[in-house]
Write a protein that holds these residues in place. Structure first.
Motif, short mmCIF file in Angstrom:
data_model
loop_
_atom_site.label_atom_id
_atom_site.label_comp_id
_atom_site.label_asym_id
_atom_site.label_seq_id
_atom_site.Cartn_x
_atom_site.Cartn_y
_atom_site.Cartn_z
N ASP A 1 10.21 53.73 39.08
CA ASP A 1 10.78 52.73 38.56
C ASP A 1 9.99 51.32 38.75
OD1 ASP A 1 12.87 51.06 37.48
OD2 ASP A 1 13.85 50.60 39.43
N PRO A 2 8.89 51.08 38.14
CA PRO A 2 8.10 50.00 38.36
C PRO A 2 8.44 48.78 37.47
CG PRO A 2 6.89 51.75 36.46
CD PRO A 2 8.32 52.03 36.99
N LEU A 3 7.87 47.67 38.09
CA LEU A 3 7.89 46.55 37.35
C LEU A 3 6.54 46.56 36.63
CD1 LEU A 3 9.17 43.49 36.57
CD2 LEU A 3 6.99 42.78 37.94
N ALA A 4 6.63 46.34 35.37
CA ALA A 4 5.31 46.82 34.47
C ALA A 4 4.52 45.37 33.77
CB ALA A 4 5.72 47.63 33.43
N LEU A 5 3.50 45.24 34.00
CA LEU A 5 2.75 44.24 33.42
C LEU A 5 1.74 44.96 32.25
CD1 LEU A 5 1.71 41.15 33.03
CD2 LEU A 5 0.05 41.69 34.69
N TYR A 6 2.19 44.75 31.01
CA TYR A 6 1.48 45.49 30.00
C TYR A 6 0.74 44.40 29.21
CZ TYR A 6 1.50 47.19 24.95
OH TYR A 6 1.04 47.49 23.83
N VAL A 7 -0.84 44.47 29.34
CA VAL A 7 -1.50 43.30 28.74
C VAL A 7 -2.68 43.78 28.09
CG1 VAL A 7 -1.22 41.46 30.49
CG2 VAL A 7 -2.57 43.63 30.94
N SER A 8 -2.62 43.54 26.48
CA SER A 8 -3.67 44.22 25.59
C SER A 8 -4.02 43.06 24.56
CB SER A 8 -2.91 45.32 25.15
OG SER A 8 -1.92 44.80 24.27
N GLY A 9 -4.66 43.58 23.58
CA GLY A 9 -4.98 42.55 22.56
C GLY A 9 -3.84 41.88 21.75
N GLY B 1 -14.70 41.73 23.30
CA GLY B 1 -14.67 40.43 24.00
C GLY B 1 -14.27 40.34 25.50
N GLY B 2 -13.37 41.35 25.77
CA GLY B 2 -12.83 41.08 27.19
C GLY B 2 -13.79 41.77 28.32
N CYS C 1 0.14 50.16 41.06
CA CYS C 1 -0.15 51.53 40.09
C CYS C 1 -1.07 51.18 38.95
CB CYS C 1 1.00 52.14 39.78
SG CYS C 1 2.22 52.32 40.87
N TYR C 2 -2.34 51.51 38.75
CA TYR C 2 -3.29 51.44 37.65
C TYR C 2 -3.31 52.39 36.96
CZ TYR C 2 -4.37 48.01 41.71
OH TYR C 2 -4.36 47.13 42.44
N VAL C 3 -2.94 52.24 35.62
CA VAL C 3 -3.10 53.34 34.60
C VAL C 3 -4.60 53.38 34.40
CG1 VAL C 3 -2.33 54.25 32.53
CG2 VAL C 3 -0.95 52.50 33.56
N PRO C 4 -5.19 54.61 34.21
CA PRO C 4 -6.49 55.08 34.00
C PRO C 4 -6.48 54.70 32.51
CG PRO C 4 -5.45 57.13 34.97
CD PRO C 4 -4.29 56.11 34.74
N ILE C 5 -7.75 54.22 32.27
CA ILE C 5 -8.28 53.32 31.00
C ILE C 5 -8.00 54.16 29.75
CG2 ILE C 5 -10.76 53.89 31.05
CD1 ILE C 5 -9.12 50.86 29.84
N ALA D 1 -7.80 47.07 32.27
CA ALA D 1 -9.25 47.61 32.90
C ALA D 1 -10.03 46.38 33.51
CB ALA D 1 -10.04 48.14 31.75
N ASN D 2 -9.61 45.19 33.37
CA ASN D 2 -10.41 44.18 34.16
C ASN D 2 -10.30 44.21 35.65
OD1 ASN D 2 -10.66 41.30 35.33
ND2 ASN D 2 -11.60 41.13 33.43
#
Lengths: 212, 331
Positions: free
Chosen positions: B127-135, B176-177, B281-285, B261-262
């Motif tokens: 039951d995570p707090l999720a940070l979802y960051v993308s383009g 770019g990232g 918790c880091y999601v594999p790329i 991934a950064n």
């Protein structure tokens, strides 16, 4: 020398209780270093927010908005000593007070928010965690993200955050509470409608909201 | 009932992903093909054209990798939104065609929900707090009363969009990232840039304008510009994430999406999690970027709680907000 107790660990600061700060019960708000931030950026953010917060709390009081008294400010230590407010977070009592009291409280909070905005202050983090119900009043705390602004945009952001909080946390009473809040807000702020319209516009700026 | 197998089609932006997931939690395939624009950013129509061109071969590769044929599939899941219309339509068309041809049910999946669900599967977060960051997305979210509630989000452009647009402006290679991240390692001077946090929401358009202006002024090295851009942009993310973590009291902090991934951002998230006694918790790329496995897996759990998408209700929704999706499998 009395022991300090950590009573809340906010995201931004530690809130410590000093039972005997020169003879009074006081709150010490200390913005600790954030090790995830670059020290240089961190120090600048903490210092400027400490100064800004204390001066805005004082101005809010002049406008008739209940806020804690400021006893002492230390910009370099990023610390403010202020009055201890007896009471509960509004966030925690919404679920356990009756509908009448709930409506009265939110109307009162709306009124004071109107006064705050009328004085050119935007709170910046207007949530029910940052309001303390004390003796029937809603006392505004945590002006950490507040700014001096009479722009309709900042007012709209405040209102939007309050509304979002009601949706995400007080979802059982969202509309009832917001109606009461709005009624109070309209009583004390002449440009209330403009700010409410902006709130609606801002809420639609989030990603993927239905557009009209 | 035995173990079911689901194909997931992801096509919200520049990635076409095909994944195969099984109801016992096994991911059998996760094939991703990426449309690389010749110049500029993603052109939705060009991306859609790319997806259509490689659709067949991507499907074959996914099925081969999984060691199955199309006839082994029990249902088809697809990304129904949010995202770019033309890309979404291409994936949805393929999904409908397959479902009809194979005579199996169709399950429309919300792209943002899928990012969180595959993150939970891949990291074991409950039951995570999720940070979802993308383009295209910058969202701080957590499960609360039947849905993923949005605690904070960008009020204008996504963080990945900010990084990509700046890197294009600065003539850096695509994507770019990673280019900005490499140069930032060589930078050390913090250039004053706007740090815009409003409550739990953030804004990146002013930061993009300011860093672009500083670049054009010629006063700074590109290394210092990248360094400062990253520090400010990620510190803003760190701040709203920390606020939401304190607010919700969740015990796990999930970082997902391509920007996850950064390394600098990962370090910040790790530090914040540690500070609050939460597990990072880091999601594999391969599962963090836009991919088909996340759609397949979310299809599996949605199907399991009775969700079906009849063809006549399978039209895409480019603006399908995360917090409008019912999440019965967690209720």
């Amino acid at each position: 020398m009395a022991e300090l107790t950590l009573i809340a660990k906010g995201a931004e600061a530690d809130i410590l209780l000093d039972p005997d700060w020169n003879g009074v019960k006081a709150i010490i708000k200390r913005r600790g270093e954030k090790s995830y931030r670059l020290p240089e950026l961190d120090a600048a953010i903490r210092r400027s927010r400490t100064i800004r917060e204390s001066s805005i709390i004082h101005r809010a009081k002049e406008a008739g908005v209940p806020t804690p008294l400021i006893y002492s400010v230390d910009p370099d230590g990023a610390q403010i000593v202020m009055e201890y407010i007896e009471g509960d977070k509004v966030r925690d009592i919404v679920g356990r007070i009756g509908p009448e009291e709930r409506t009265r409280l939110f109307r009162e909070i709306g009124r004071k928010t109107g006064l705050l905005h009328g004085a050119g202050i935007a709170h910046g983090d207007l949530t029910t965690s940052n309001l303390i119900s004390s003796g029937g009043r809603g006392v505004f705390i945590d002006f950490g993200l507040a700014e001096m602004s009479d722009e309709v945009e900042s007012r709209g952001v405040d209102l939007n955050l309050m509304y979002r909080m009601l949706i995400s946390t007080h979802y059982e009473h969202t509309e009832e509470l917001f109606t009461a809040f709005k009624a109070g807000y309209e009583e004390t702020l002449d440009e209330a409608q403009e700010a409410l319209d902006r709130m609606n516009e801002i809420s639609k700026r989030g990603r993927y909201v239905e557009r009209e | 009932m035995g173990v079911e197998t689901c194909l997931g089609i992801e096509s919200t932006a520049d990635n076409l992903g095909m994944g195969v997931a099984r109801s016992d939690g096994a991911i059998l395939a996760n094939v991703i093909t990426t449309h690389v624009p010749e110049e500029g950013g993603i052109h939705p129509r060009e991306a859609a054209r790319h997806h259509a061109r490689v659709m067949g071969e991507t499907l074959s590769e996914a099925l081969d990798t999984a060691g199955i044929t199309a006839w082994d599939l029990d249902y088809i899941a697809f990304s129904q939104g949010p995202g770019m219309g033309p890309s979404l339509r291409t994936g949805a068309t393929a999904a409908r065609a397959l479902a009809v041809r194979l005579g199996v049910p169709l399950v429309g999946v919300n792209h943002c929900v899928a990012h969180i669900e595959i993150g939970r599967l891949a990291t074991g977060a409950e039951d995570p707090l999720a940070l979802y960051v993308s383009g295209g997305n910058t969202i701080v979210t957590g499960f609360e009363a039947g849905r993923y509630r949005i605690f904070g989000e960008t009020l204008d452009i996504a963080i990945g969009n900010c990084l990509d647009t700046f890197s294009r402006e600065a003539g850096l290679p695509y994507p770019g990232g990673p280019a900005v991240e490499r140069l930032a390692l060589e930078g050390s001077t913090l250039i004053p840039l706007p740090y815009v946090v409003k409550g739990m929401d953030l804004s990146y358009s002013g930061l993009l304008t300011a860093v672009t202006k500083e670049f054009r002024s010629g006063k700074w090295s590109l290394e210092d510009l990248c360094f400062s851009l990253q520090e400010v942009a990620y510190s803003m993310l760190g701040e709203v994430t920390e606020r939401a973590l304190a607010h919700t009291g969740k015990r796990e902090l999930l970082l997902t999406g391509g920007v996850g991934a950064n390394k600098r951002l990962r370090a910040m998230i790790g530090s914040i999690a540690e500070e609050h006694g939460a597990t990072p918790c880091y999601v594999p790329i391969g599962y963090a970027t836009d991919n088909g496995a996340m759609i397949a897996w979310t299809g599996v759990i949605a199907y399991g709680s009775g969700i079906r998408t009849p063809i006549e209700r399978s039209h895409i929704d480019p603006r399908w907000r995360l917090d409008r999706v019912e999440v019965p499998w967690r209720s």
